[in-house]
Design a protein around this motif. Structure first.
Motif, PDB file in Angstrom:
ATOM      1  N   SER A   1      41.792  91.964  26.148  1.00  0.00           N
ATOM      2  CA  SER A   1      42.216  93.223  25.538  1.00  0.00           C
ATOM      3  C   SER A   1      43.373  93.004  24.576  1.00  0.00           C
ATOM      4  O   SER A   1      43.438  93.636  23.517  1.00  0.00           O
ATOM      5  CB  SER A   1      42.604  94.252  26.605  1.00  0.00           C
TER       6      SER A   1
ATOM      7  N   GLU B   1      39.588 110.741  15.598  1.00  0.00           N
ATOM      8  CA  GLU B   1      39.168 109.905  16.729  1.00  0.00           C
ATOM      9  C   GLU B   1      39.486 108.438  16.457  1.00  0.00           C
ATOM     10  O   GLU B   1      39.971 107.719  17.341  1.00  0.00           O
ATOM     11  CB  GLU B   1      37.669 110.074  16.987  1.00  0.00           C
ATOM     12  N   ARG B   2      39.234 107.993  15.229  1.00  0.00           N
ATOM     13  CA  ARG B   2      39.537 106.598  14.885  1.00  0.00           C
ATOM     14  C   ARG B   2      41.043 106.359  14.870  1.00  0.00           C
ATOM     15  O   ARG B   2      41.509 105.286  15.270  1.00  0.00           O
ATOM     16  CB  ARG B   2      38.943 106.258  13.520  1.00  0.00           C
TER      17      ARG B   2
ATOM     18  N   GLN C   1      42.067 105.936  18.442  1.00  0.00           N
ATOM     19  CA  GLN C   1      41.622 104.632  18.932  1.00  0.00           C
ATOM     20  C   GLN C   1      42.507 103.517  18.388  1.00  0.00           C
ATOM     21  O   GLN C   1      42.823 102.560  19.106  1.00  0.00           O
ATOM     22  CB  GLN C   1      40.168 104.396  18.537  1.00  0.00           C
TER      23      GLN C   1
ATOM     24  N   THR D   1      45.632 103.546  20.331  1.00  0.00           N
ATOM     25  CA  THR D   1      45.378 102.936  21.640  1.00  0.00           C
ATOM     26  C   THR D   1      45.366 101.421  21.527  1.00  0.00           C
ATOM     27  O   THR D   1      45.920 100.710  22.373  1.00  0.00           O
ATOM     28  CB  THR D   1      44.030 103.424  22.205  1.00  0.00           C
TER      29      THR D   1
ATOM     30  N   ALA E   1      37.234 100.438  30.689  1.00  0.00           N
ATOM     31  CA  ALA E   1      36.992 101.534  29.755  1.00  0.00           C
ATOM     32  C   ALA E   1      37.750 101.313  28.448  1.00  0.00           C
ATOM     33  O   ALA E   1      37.255 101.660  27.366  1.00  0.00           O
ATOM     34  CB  ALA E   1      37.401 102.865  30.385  1.00  0.00           C
ATOM     35  N   VAL E   2      38.938 100.750  28.535  1.00  0.00           N
ATOM     36  CA  VAL E   2      39.707 100.456  27.325  1.00  0.00           C
ATOM     37  C   VAL E   2      38.994  99.386  26.513  1.00  0.00           C
ATOM     38  O   VAL E   2      38.838  99.505  25.287  1.00  0.00           O
ATOM     39  CB  VAL E   2      41.137 100.009  27.684  1.00  0.00           C
TER      40      VAL E   2
ATOM     41  N   THR F   1      35.976 100.878  24.777  1.00  0.00           N
ATOM     42  CA  THR F   1      36.342 101.672  23.604  1.00  0.00           C
ATOM     43  C   THR F   1      36.634 100.786  22.407  1.00  0.00           C
ATOM     44  O   THR F   1      36.175 101.037  21.288  1.00  0.00           O
ATOM     45  CB  THR F   1      37.569 102.553  23.912  1.00  0.00           C
ATOM     46  N   LEU F   2      37.388  99.715  22.647  1.00  0.00           N
ATOM     47  CA  LEU F   2      37.770  98.827  21.556  1.00  0.00           C
ATOM     48  C   LEU F   2      36.591  98.031  21.018  1.00  0.00           C
ATOM     49  O   LEU F   2      36.379  97.941  19.801  1.00  0.00           O
ATOM     50  CB  LEU F   2      38.869  97.875  22.023  1.00  0.00           C
TER      51      LEU F   2
ATOM     52  N   ASP G   1      33.091  98.242  21.842  1.00  0.00           N
ATOM     53  CA  ASP G   1      31.790  98.864  21.604  1.00  0.00           C
ATOM     54  C   ASP G   1      31.831 100.068  20.675  1.00  0.00           C
ATOM     55  O   ASP G   1      30.776 100.526  20.214  1.00  0.00           O
ATOM     56  CB  ASP G   1      31.159  99.284  22.941  1.00  0.00           C
ATOM     57  N   ASP G   2      33.026 100.589  20.403  1.00  0.00           N
ATOM     58  CA  ASP G   2      33.125 101.778  19.564  1.00  0.00           C
ATOM     59  C   ASP G   2      33.959 101.527  18.310  1.00  0.00           C
ATOM     60  O   ASP G   2      33.455 101.564  17.183  1.00  0.00           O
ATOM     61  CB  ASP G   2      33.726 102.934  20.372  1.00  0.00           C
ATOM     62  N   LEU G   3      35.249 101.229  18.497  1.00  0.00           N
ATOM     63  CA  LEU G   3      36.111 101.041  17.335  1.00  0.00           C
ATOM     64  C   LEU G   3      35.708  99.812  16.515  1.00  0.00           C
ATOM     65  O   LEU G   3      35.625  99.877  15.281  1.00  0.00           O
ATOM     66  CB  LEU G   3      37.570 100.920  17.772  1.00  0.00           C
TER      67      LEU G   3
END
Length: 282
Positions: A192, A234-235, A238, A241, A254-255, A258-259, A261-263
């Protein structure tokens, strides 16, 4: 963030630039906090013991310690060793030993990373705007001749943006694999930290040419990104975060999700659309 806030490498009035508009080297041994001075001296000694002059060209320290912003017990120690030839497996083993010895000897630091590269590679034409920039602007000399003297002065250009982070899309499969294989909290925290820092820095360099400056401060990097994507709240959140995770790594799956798979996929696609792919290396 106000226009008068500190960047961590200067002030936002000068945006990390010298009077001529080039990016100022951000670290200095004079900025190393007193509590980290023994760590730096031990690193110098261990590098000298492990690598003789026939093998080591020069050594550098980078990150929050030479910037003077390191937090005891939280910050890590980052080192770059420029070798006189391409790194061998013996060199990598010696670097791993240095990492383990320093990390176990000093409670002030949370982790040690030693990068290895040939001096010829660091100053080569194809690395001029990536590893060359990294050394010349983000690394502080610790031992030996400073290779920055062989490199140009840098400006916050689209070329620099493309060459520093235009390969983000190539990292996604590796990050997903490492996330799926992470079995301990320590492994997830380590992943992370690295992922978050790379994403924040990529988010910053995405808009760096428009902003017209340089900062390595994660918080400010996220806020600079936010200025140019106000319609994507939202971006922005993120990215904030990611900046927090880069400073205080998280073991929460979950963090990571998010990093990674999404951002990360969105940022990689946006980066390619804005700056294009990093030039292929030999």
């Amino acid at each position: 963030m106000s226009e008068s806030a500190s960047t961590g490498t200067g002030t936002s009035d000068d945006r990390g630039l010298s009077p001529d508009g080039t990016i100022r080297r951000e670290g200095s041994l004079s900025r190393v906090p007193v509590v980290f001075a023994p760590v730096v001296e031990a690193a110098r000694a261990r590098i000298t013991e492990a690598f003789d002059g026939a093998r080591l060209h020069s050594a550098y320290i980078y990150g929050s310690i030479p910037r003077g912003t390191a937090v005891p017990g939280v910050s890590d120690l980052d080192l770059l060793l420029a070798l006189r030839a391409e790194p061998t497996e013996a060199d990598r083993a010696a670097a791993r030993t240095i990492e383990a010895e320093l990390d176990s000897s000093f409670g002030q630091i949370d982790g040690v990373g030693v990068l290895l590269a040939a001096a010829e590679t660091l100053t080569s034409t194809f690395e001029r705007n990536d590893l060359g920039f990294f050394l010349a602007c983000l690394c502080t000399p610790l031992l030996g001749e400073d290779l920055a003297a062989r490199l140009p002065r840098y400006r916050p250009t689209p070329l620099l943006a493309r060459e520093t982070n235009g390969d983000l899309h190539l990292l996604l499969p590796r990050w997903r694999r490492r996330s799926a294989e992470a079995a301990t909290d320590a492994e997830r925290r380590s992943l992370s930290r690295g992922v978050a820092r790379r994403l924040v820095r990529s988010g910053f360099t995405l808009v760096m040419p428009q902003w017209g400056g340089w900062t390595s401060d994660l918080t400010e990097s996220a806020e600079v990104f936010a200025r140019y994507y106000p319609d994507l709240p939202e971006r922005i959140e993120q990215m904030r975060t990611a900046a927090r995770t880069g400073r205080a790594p998280s073991a929460d799956p979950a963090v990571l999700a998010t990093l990674i798979d999404d951002l990360a996929p969105w940022l990689a696609a946006e980066y390619l659309a804005v700056h294009g792919k990093k030039a292929p290396r030999p």
